[in-house]
Design a protein around this motif. Structure first.
Motif, PDB file in Angstrom:
ATOM      1  N   GLY A 236       0.822  -1.207   0.000  1.00 12.34           N
ATOM      2  CA  GLY A 236       0.000   0.000   0.000  1.00 12.34           C
ATOM      3  C   GLY A 236       0.856   1.256   0.000  1.00 12.34           C
ATOM      4  N   GLN A 237       1.941   1.246   0.775  1.00 10.15           N
ATOM      5  CA  GLN A 237       2.856   2.383   0.774  1.00 10.15           C
ATOM      6  C   GLN A 237       3.548   2.528  -0.579  1.00 10.15           C
ATOM      7  N   MET A 238       3.882   1.422  -1.216  1.00 10.62           N
ATOM      8  CA  MET A 238       4.474   1.485  -2.545  1.00 10.62           C
ATOM      9  C   MET A 238       3.483   2.065  -3.561  1.00 10.62           C
ATOM     10  N   TYR A 239       2.209   1.756  -3.393  1.00  6.04           N
ATOM     11  CA  TYR A 239       1.186   2.329  -4.273  1.00  6.04           C
ATOM     12  C   TYR A 239       1.110   3.843  -4.086  1.00  6.04           C
ATOM     13  N   ASN A 240       1.155   4.292  -2.833  1.00  2.00           N
ATOM     14  CA  ASN A 240       1.155   5.738  -2.572  1.00  2.00           C
ATOM     15  C   ASN A 240       2.410   6.400  -3.130  1.00  2.00           C
ATOM     16  N   TYR A 241       3.532   5.705  -3.071  1.00  2.00           N
ATOM     17  CA  TYR A 241       4.766   6.220  -3.657  1.00  2.00           C
ATOM     18  C   TYR A 241       4.599   6.389  -5.168  1.00  2.00           C
ATOM     19  N   GLY A 242       3.942   5.426  -5.796  1.00  2.00           N
ATOM     20  CA  GLY A 242       3.687   5.529  -7.232  1.00  2.00           C
ATOM     21  C   GLY A 242       2.783   6.706  -7.581  1.00  2.00           C
ATOM     22  N   LEU A 243       1.820   7.010  -6.712  1.00  2.00           N
ATOM     23  CA  LEU A 243       0.961   8.171  -6.953  1.00  2.00           C
ATOM     24  C   LEU A 243       1.757   9.465  -6.927  1.00  2.00           C
ATOM     25  N   VAL A 244       2.697   9.567  -6.000  1.00  2.00           N
ATOM     26  CA  VAL A 244       3.543  10.761  -5.926  1.00  2.00           C
ATOM     27  C   VAL A 244       4.411  10.872  -7.175  1.00  2.00           C
ATOM     28  N   VAL A 245       4.981   9.752  -7.617  1.00  2.00           N
ATOM     29  CA  VAL A 245       5.824   9.765  -8.812  1.00  2.00           C
ATOM     30  C   VAL A 245       5.013  10.173 -10.039  1.00  2.00           C
ATOM     31  N   ASP A 246       3.781   9.681 -10.154  1.00  2.00           N
ATOM     32  CA  ASP A 246       2.926  10.046 -11.285  1.00  2.00           C
ATOM     33  C   ASP A 246       2.612  11.530 -11.289  1.00  2.00           C
ATOM     34  N   ASP A 247       2.367  12.105 -10.108  1.00  2.00           N
ATOM     35  CA  ASP A 247       2.091  13.544 -10.037  1.00  2.00           C
ATOM     36  C   ASP A 247       3.302  14.362 -10.461  1.00  2.00           C
ATOM     37  N   VAL A 248       4.487  13.907 -10.073  1.00  2.00           N
ATOM     38  CA  VAL A 248       5.705  14.631 -10.454  1.00  2.00           C
ATOM     39  C   VAL A 248       5.928  14.553 -11.962  1.00  2.00           C
ATOM     40  N   LYS A 249       5.735  13.375 -12.543  1.00  2.00           N
ATOM     41  CA  LYS A 249       5.932  13.215 -13.981  1.00  2.00           C
ATOM     42  C   LYS A 249       4.903  13.996 -14.791  1.00  2.00           C
ATOM     43  N   ALA A 250       3.674  14.057 -14.295  1.00  2.00           N
ATOM     44  CA  ALA A 250       2.621  14.768 -15.017  1.00  2.00           C
ATOM     45  C   ALA A 250       2.647  16.271 -14.775  1.00  2.00           C
ATOM     46  N   GLY A 251       3.489  16.736 -13.864  1.00  2.00           N
ATOM     47  CA  GLY A 251       3.578  18.161 -13.584  1.00  2.00           C
ATOM     48  C   GLY A 251       2.449  18.697 -12.739  1.00  2.00           C
ATOM     49  N   ARG A 252       1.751  17.831 -12.019  1.00  2.00           N
ATOM     50  CA  ARG A 252       0.644  18.287 -11.166  1.00  2.00           C
ATOM     51  C   ARG A 252       1.121  18.860  -9.835  1.00  2.00           C
ATOM     52  N   THR A 253       2.382  18.659  -9.511  1.00  2.00           N
ATOM     53  CA  THR A 253       2.946  19.177  -8.274  1.00  2.00           C
ATOM     54  C   THR A 253       4.215  19.959  -8.578  1.00  2.00           C
ATOM     55  N   GLN A 254       4.570  20.843  -7.672  1.00  2.00           N
ATOM     56  CA  GLN A 254       5.786  21.620  -7.816  1.00  2.00           C
ATOM     57  C   GLN A 254       6.956  20.869  -7.184  1.00  2.00           C
ATOM     58  N   GLY A 255       8.075  20.833  -7.888  1.00  2.00           N
ATOM     59  CA  GLY A 255       9.241  20.131  -7.380  1.00  2.00           C
ATOM     60  C   GLY A 255       9.155  18.632  -7.596  1.00  2.00           C
ATOM     61  N   LYS A 256      10.154  17.952  -7.092  1.00  2.00           N
ATOM     62  CA  LYS A 256      10.227  16.498  -7.250  1.00  2.00           C
ATOM     63  C   LYS A 256       9.721  15.728  -6.036  1.00  2.00           C
ATOM     64  N   ARG A 257       9.260  16.444  -5.010  1.00  2.00           N
ATOM     65  CA  ARG A 257       8.689  15.793  -3.824  1.00  2.00           C
ATOM     66  C   ARG A 257       9.652  14.767  -3.226  1.00  2.00           C
ATOM     67  N   ILE A 258      10.921  15.140  -3.123  1.00  2.00           N
ATOM     68  CA  ILE A 258      11.916  14.202  -2.596  1.00  2.00           C
ATOM     69  C   ILE A 258      11.645  13.887  -1.127  1.00  2.00           C
ATOM     70  N   GLY A 259      11.273  14.911  -0.356  1.00  2.00           N
ATOM     71  CA  GLY A 259      10.983  14.679   1.058  1.00  2.00           C
ATOM     72  C   GLY A 259       9.818  13.734   1.270  1.00  2.00           C
ATOM     73  N   GLN A 260       8.762  13.898   0.485  1.00  2.00           N
ATOM     74  CA  GLN A 260       7.606  13.009   0.608  1.00  2.00           C
ATOM     75  C   GLN A 260       7.952  11.597   0.187  1.00  2.00           C
ATOM     76  N   LYS A 261       8.768  11.452  -0.844  1.00  2.00           N
ATOM     77  CA  LYS A 261       9.190  10.113  -1.272  1.00  2.00           C
ATOM     78  C   LYS A 261      10.025   9.433  -0.196  1.00  2.00           C
ATOM     79  N   MET A 262      10.966  10.178   0.400  1.00  2.00           N
ATOM     80  CA  MET A 262      11.805   9.605   1.444  1.00  2.00           C
ATOM     81  C   MET A 262      10.982   9.227   2.671  1.00  2.00           C
ATOM     82  N   TYR A 263       9.938  10.021   2.946  1.00  2.00           N
ATOM     83  CA  TYR A 263       9.072   9.724   4.094  1.00  2.00           C
ATOM     84  C   TYR A 263       8.327   8.409   3.884  1.00  2.00           C
ATOM     85  N   ILE A 264       7.807   8.192   2.667  1.00  2.00           N
ATOM     86  CA  ILE A 264       7.094   6.947   2.378  1.00  2.00           C
ATOM     87  C   ILE A 264       8.053   5.752   2.423  1.00  2.00           C
ATOM     88  N   ILE A 265       9.245   5.922   1.868  1.00  2.00           N
ATOM     89  CA  ILE A 265      10.238   4.846   1.916  1.00  2.00           C
ATOM     90  C   ILE A 265      10.642   4.542   3.357  1.00  2.00           C
TER      91      ILE A 265
END
Length: 224
Positions: free
Chosen positions: A64-93
């Motif tokens: 489930g956490q990996m799925y949420n990580y994928g949602l963050v990655v999709d938002d970054v690739k699609a440009g729906r969020t500002q920045g690369k969300r590195i902190g949020q990715k590290m938090y999920i990992i």
């Protein structure tokens, strides 16, 4: 002969009359549907994402956490969020690592307590049968049977606590995945504002004259 000719004449007249009245199909009015077009159905993305995260976490902890990580990655690739969300990715990992680290420690603790429980149980059974310590069990330093019983019960209780902790960690893994997925679609933008204004609060306590008392207060109004 007359009967035959009369029958042929009647059939000819019936065929001619039927051919002169062809059936015309009734056309349906399609313009009425244009006036009653239903609006697009609302899709709750947060609810869908929450269900997917829960199902994955139930199948295997951390999915489930990996799925949420994928949602963050999709938002970054699609440009729906500002920045690369590195902190949020590290938090999920980090949460995934904490789940497996905690699970590993609990499993090791269960194995240790279960082995010691069985060890003391075998010693008690041996002494009850042969009335002497088992030389191969390594518990000859316990001359008292009561001490062996207390130790056995302690390891048994610790084993049960570890099992409850594992179930709790599993449930926490599912809950975290669900909440994270739902909060991703909980948008609070810059239009959120609040206003504080004075107000009067009517209390139920009666005064000496039979009237309700009024107390000053503050009213908080949220605007979305």
């Amino acid at each position: 002969m007359r009967a035959i000719l009369l029958s042929v004449l009647c059939c000819s007249v019936f065929a001619i009359a039927k051919a002169q009245n062809p059936a015309t199909p009734v056309k349906q009015d399609t313009t009425a549907k244009l006036d009653t077009i239903a609006p697009a159905k609302y899709v709750n993305q947060g609810r869908i994402a929450g269900k997917k995260a829960v199902y994955r976490s139930l199948i295997f902890p951390g999915l489930g956490q990996m799925y949420n990580y994928g949602l963050v990655v999709d938002d970054v690739k699609a440009g729906r969020t500002q920045g690369k969300r590195i902190g949020q990715k590290m938090y999920i990992i980090g949460k995934i690592g904490a789940i497996y680290a905690g699970g590993t420690l609990l499993v090791m603790s269960y194995i240790d307590n279960n082995n010691n429980y069985n060890r003391f149980l075998r010693e008690l059974q041996y002494r009850q049968l042969y009335k002497k310590p088992d030389p191969d069990n390594g518990l000859t330093q316990y001359p008292d049977v009561n001490a062996l019983t207390v130790a056995k019960n302690i390891y048994k209780r610790n084993r049960e606590i570890v099992i409850i902790s594992l179930v709790g960690l599993y449930g926490l893994n599912v809950l975290d995945a669900f909440v994270t997925a739902r909060l991703k679609y909980f948008n609070v933008d810059e239009t959120l504002s609040f206003k504080i204004s004075p107000t009067a609060i009517y209390t139920n306590a009666n005064s000496m004259y039979g009237f309700n008392q009024i107390a000053p207060g503050l009213k908080l109004t949220l605007k979305l």
